[in-house]
Design a protein around this motif. Structure first.
Motif, mmCIF file in Angstrom:
data_model
loop_
_atom_site.group_PDB
_atom_site.id
_atom_site.type_symbol
_atom_site.label_atom_id
_atom_site.label_comp_id
_atom_site.label_asym_id
_atom_site.label_seq_id
_atom_site.Cartn_x
_atom_site.Cartn_y
_atom_site.Cartn_z
ATOM 1 N N ASN A 55 0.863 -1.168 0.000
ATOM 2 C CA ASN A 55 0.000 0.000 0.000
ATOM 3 C C ASN A 55 0.910 1.231 0.000
ATOM 4 O O ASN A 55 1.561 1.537 0.996
ATOM 5 N N ILE A 56 0.982 1.896 -1.144
ATOM 6 C CA ILE A 56 1.914 3.012 -1.326
ATOM 7 C C ILE A 56 1.161 4.311 -1.085
ATOM 8 O O ILE A 56 0.189 4.622 -1.783
ATOM 9 N N LEU A 57 1.625 5.062 -0.110
ATOM 10 C CA LEU A 57 0.969 6.306 0.276
ATOM 11 C C LEU A 57 1.784 7.511 -0.193
ATOM 12 O O LEU A 57 2.971 7.396 -0.482
ATOM 13 N N GLY A 58 1.124 8.648 -0.254
ATOM 14 C CA GLY A 58 1.823 9.900 -0.506
ATOM 15 C C GLY A 58 1.932 10.317 -1.951
ATOM 16 O O GLY A 58 2.631 11.284 -2.266
ATOM 17 N N ILE A 59 1.253 9.616 -2.876
ATOM 18 C CA ILE A 59 1.318 10.007 -4.282
ATOM 19 C C ILE A 59 0.330 11.151 -4.524
ATOM 20 O O ILE A 59 -0.851 11.041 -4.217
ATOM 21 N N ASP A 60 0.829 12.265 -5.059
ATOM 22 C CA ASP A 60 0.005 13.445 -5.311
ATOM 23 C C ASP A 60 -0.233 13.611 -6.809
ATOM 24 O O ASP A 60 0.568 13.175 -7.641
ATOM 25 N N ALA A 61 -1.326 14.274 -7.145
ATOM 26 C CA ALA A 61 -1.635 14.586 -8.541
ATOM 27 C C ALA A 61 -2.238 15.983 -8.603
ATOM 28 O O ALA A 61 -2.898 16.436 -7.658
ATOM 29 N N LEU A 62 -2.007 16.670 -9.711
ATOM 30 C CA LEU A 62 -2.545 18.013 -9.925
ATOM 31 C C LEU A 62 -3.334 18.022 -11.224
ATOM 32 O O LEU A 62 -2.812 17.676 -12.284
ATOM 33 N N HIS A 63 -4.590 18.417 -11.123
ATOM 34 C CA HIS A 63 -5.456 18.576 -12.296
ATOM 35 C C HIS A 63 -5.835 20.054 -12.381
ATOM 36 O O HIS A 63 -6.448 20.600 -11.460
ATOM 37 N N GLN A 64 -5.478 20.706 -13.481
ATOM 38 C CA GLN A 64 -5.825 22.099 -13.656
ATOM 39 C C GLN A 64 -6.139 22.366 -15.124
ATOM 40 O O GLN A 64 -5.662 21.661 -16.020
ATOM 41 N N TRP B 89 -2.867 17.682 -16.536
ATOM 42 C CA TRP B 89 -3.014 16.743 -15.424
ATOM 43 C C TRP B 89 -1.709 15.972 -15.272
ATOM 44 O O TRP B 89 -1.273 15.286 -16.190
ATOM 45 N N GLN B 90 -1.112 16.076 -14.107
ATOM 46 C CA GLN B 90 0.188 15.451 -13.866
ATOM 47 C C GLN B 90 0.232 14.805 -12.484
ATOM 48 O O GLN B 90 -0.415 15.275 -11.538
ATOM 49 N N TRP B 91 1.016 13.730 -12.402
ATOM 50 C CA TRP B 91 1.418 13.204 -11.098
ATOM 51 C C TRP B 91 2.514 14.127 -10.556
ATOM 52 O O TRP B 91 3.348 14.616 -11.317
ATOM 53 N N LYS B 92 2.519 14.338 -9.241
ATOM 54 C CA LYS B 92 3.386 15.386 -8.698
ATOM 55 C C LYS B 92 4.288 14.934 -7.559
ATOM 56 O O LYS B 92 4.738 15.767 -6.762
ATOM 57 N N ALA C 90 7.174 9.339 -10.106
ATOM 58 C CA ALA C 90 6.021 9.784 -10.898
ATOM 59 C C ALA C 90 5.972 11.296 -11.095
ATOM 60 O O ALA C 90 5.144 11.776 -11.866
ATOM 61 N N ASP C 91 6.828 12.042 -10.443
ATOM 62 C CA ASP C 91 6.747 13.504 -10.495
ATOM 63 C C ASP C 91 6.891 14.006 -11.935
ATOM 64 O O ASP C 91 7.879 13.719 -12.618
#
Length: 216
Positions: free
Chosen positions: A33-42, A67-70, A92-93
């Motif tokens: 279970n991988i936590l802390g992955i962020d994404a930005l949709h604008q 839309w990107q993984w951050k 993934a950044d």
């Protein structure tokens, strides 16, 4: 003339993703279970409707997204005995989010020919569509970018006619989708960042439909 404009800037923080790991020497399967992955949709979305006269209607829309993984994250995986089994790295950044066209345009016209007969034509264009992929598989910073499918544009045409069947009102509607039989990729699965490795799904060619509706 009427129009809508929508600006959005959405941060998806600390998204949880799961990943299956190779089995242990005892044959036990482990899942991370991988936590802390962020994404930005604008982006910006615009749609409008314009009637220059009582016979012609023009509609259109545009959606421009980014839309990107951050984030890059890591997770330590332990066995049931509490021993460290593996460390999962996810790079993934800056990688584009896949499985949906991030830029789309549409333009359509409808013309009232006789008051009971209408003809219309629609054009839809999609681009910046990155192949779907498992973000947890980005286990190296040296991996190529996710494969981007070619953009495509489709024309649809049709007409509708209203008439009476005895005392009842009926409507006949016919439509041709993908008028020019354009070959395009509607969906794709990334398998390494290269076009030659991607699994693709082609969209439908030219299709026809006829519908009759009677109001009793």
């Amino acid at each position: 003339m009427s129009a809508n404009v929508n600006l959005y800037h959405t941060k998806w923080l600390d998204k949880a993703e799961s990943r299956e790991l190779p089995a242990t020497t005892d044959g036990d399967r482990l899942y991370a279970n991988i936590l802390g992955i962020d994404a930005l949709h604008q982006g910006i979305e615009i749609d409008f409707k314009y009637r220059p006269n009582n016979k012609l209607t023009v509609t259109g829309m545009a959606s421009l997204g980014d839309w990107q993984w951050k984030s890059n994250v890591s997770a330590d995986i332990f066995t049931q005995d509490g021993e460290l089994f593996d460390t999962v790295e996810v790079f993934a950044d800056g990688i584009k989010v896949g499985n949906s066209a991030q830029t789309t345009f549409a333009l359509g016209t409808a013309y009232d020919v006789t008051g009971k007969t209408k003809a219309y034509i629609d054009y839809n264009y999609a681009t910046n569509m990155y192949a779907d992929f498992d973000v947890t598989s980005r286990s190296s910073a040296d991996l190529p970018d996710v494969w981007e499918a070619p953009g495509f544009g489709l024309f649809d045409v049709g007409f509708s006619h209203t008439f009476n069947v005895g005392d009842f009102e009926a409507n006949l509607n016919t439509k041709i989708n993908n008028l020019f039989n354009t070959e395009y990729i509607s969906d794709a699965q990334d398998n390494g960042g290269l076009e030659s490795d991607a699994s693709v799904y082609f969209g439908s060619g030219r299709t026809y439909s006829v519908a009759l509706k009677v109001n009793f």
